[in-house]
Scaffold this motif. Structure first.
Motif, mmCIF file in Angstrom:
data_model
loop_
_atom_site.group_PDB
_atom_site.id
_atom_site.type_symbol
_atom_site.label_atom_id
_atom_site.label_comp_id
_atom_site.label_asym_id
_atom_site.label_seq_id
_atom_site.Cartn_x
_atom_site.Cartn_y
_atom_site.Cartn_z
ATOM 1 N N GLY A 154 12.517 4.781 28.242
ATOM 2 C CA GLY A 154 12.990 6.063 28.777
ATOM 3 C C GLY A 154 13.180 5.971 30.274
ATOM 4 O O GLY A 154 12.300 5.496 31.000
ATOM 5 N N GLU A 188 18.372 10.537 19.005
ATOM 6 C CA GLU A 188 19.774 10.156 18.802
ATOM 7 C C GLU A 188 19.889 8.988 17.830
ATOM 8 O O GLU A 188 20.775 8.967 16.971
ATOM 9 C CB GLU A 188 20.430 9.818 20.136
ATOM 10 N N GLU A 189 18.994 8.007 17.948
ATOM 11 C CA GLU A 189 19.041 6.864 17.027
ATOM 12 C C GLU A 189 18.675 7.283 15.608
ATOM 13 O O GLU A 189 19.287 6.816 14.648
ATOM 14 C CB GLU A 189 18.134 5.739 17.529
ATOM 15 N N ASP A 229 13.508 11.312 28.246
ATOM 16 C CA ASP A 229 14.618 10.419 27.944
ATOM 17 C C ASP A 229 14.260 9.483 26.790
ATOM 18 O O ASP A 229 15.104 9.179 25.943
ATOM 19 C CB ASP A 229 15.031 9.615 29.179
ATOM 20 N N ASN A 230 13.017 9.052 26.741
ATOM 21 C CA ASN A 230 12.566 8.187 25.651
ATOM 22 C C ASN A 230 12.697 8.908 24.315
ATOM 23 O O ASN A 230 13.254 8.371 23.350
ATOM 24 C CB ASN A 230 11.113 7.763 25.913
ATOM 25 N N ARG A 270 14.547 11.552 23.665
ATOM 26 C CA ARG A 270 15.967 11.841 23.422
ATOM 27 C C ARG A 270 16.661 10.650 22.774
ATOM 28 O O ARG A 270 17.391 10.790 21.779
ATOM 29 C CB ARG A 270 16.673 12.198 24.739
ATOM 30 N N GLN A 271 16.424 9.451 23.314
ATOM 31 C CA GLN A 271 17.045 8.254 22.747
ATOM 32 C C GLN A 271 16.595 8.027 21.305
ATOM 33 O O GLN A 271 17.407 7.668 20.440
ATOM 34 C CB GLN A 271 16.697 7.027 23.584
ATOM 35 N N ILE A 307 12.001 1.467 22.860
ATOM 36 C CA ILE A 307 12.913 2.315 23.623
ATOM 37 C C ILE A 307 12.319 2.543 25.004
ATOM 38 O O ILE A 307 11.143 2.884 25.140
ATOM 39 C CB ILE A 307 13.138 3.669 22.905
#
Length: 183
Positions: free
Chosen positions: A142, A176-177, A169-170, A172-173, A140
């Motif tokens: 970010g 979410e995944e 952001d890393n 967060r992604q 991932i």
């Protein structure tokens, strides 16, 4: 008089080098969204942290060449643990490993740091089920993009903000995944 001026300038320069930056701040990195929207996720309360590796950390001593605002293994593991907890994913069963692939360091601060700048952090995550089988493996990236047109904003603070955005952001992604993961 010239020697005194050179000495004072050298001391100011060295003092600036000793305080090049600080590590990314917890409040700007940890995922805090506690939405119950996906509370029924297959991984709810079932992800623990395994090995976290390759995060270089930082040093305030310029000669170490580790002056960039980087988290070390333990700091990133703690921020990731807090993020998983905030998202309702922290628990037992699955084990999540994290390995830094690229921290996108900017160098020793010889640039002006003006315009659109990015510090994208790539982390490889591996999730293993209770049978120790890999069920998720992903790199991932970010997004640590910022814009700066303030000539007087210190370079090291610009990079720290970009690093914080990239780390956040890393994570967060990843959250979410993991929330949308189906067994």
């Amino acid at each position: 008089m010239i020697r005194i001026a050179i000495s004072l300038f050298s001391m100011m320069l060295l003092a600036g080098c000793m305080t090049v930056t600080g590590a990314p701040r917890e409040e700007n990195v940890v995922y805090n969204e506690t939405s119950t929207e996906q509370a029924g996720s297959a991984l709810s309360d079932s992800v623990s942290l395994g090995e976290v590796s390759e995060f270089p950390g930082m040093s305030v001593i310029t000669l170490s060449f580790k002056t960039n605002p980087n988290l070390d293994d333990d700091e990133f593991k703690e921020f990731l643990r807090q993020s998983l907890d905030n998202a309702g994913l922290l628990g037992e069963g699955y084990v999540l490993d994290a390995k830094l692939v690229d921290s996108d360091n900017w160098g020793l601060g010889l640039d002006l740091g003006l315009g659109e700048l990015t510090r994208n952090l790539a982390v490889e995550y591996t999730l293993k089920n209770p049978d120790n089988e890999v069920v998720y493996s992903e790199v991932i990236v970010g997004d640590g993009e910022i814009t700066n047109y303030n000539f007087f904003w210190p370079y090291h603070l610009i990079e720290r903000e970009a690093a914080e955005k990239g780390y956040k952001d890393n994570i967060r992604q990843l959250i979410e995944e993991l929330k949308s993961y189906e067994t």
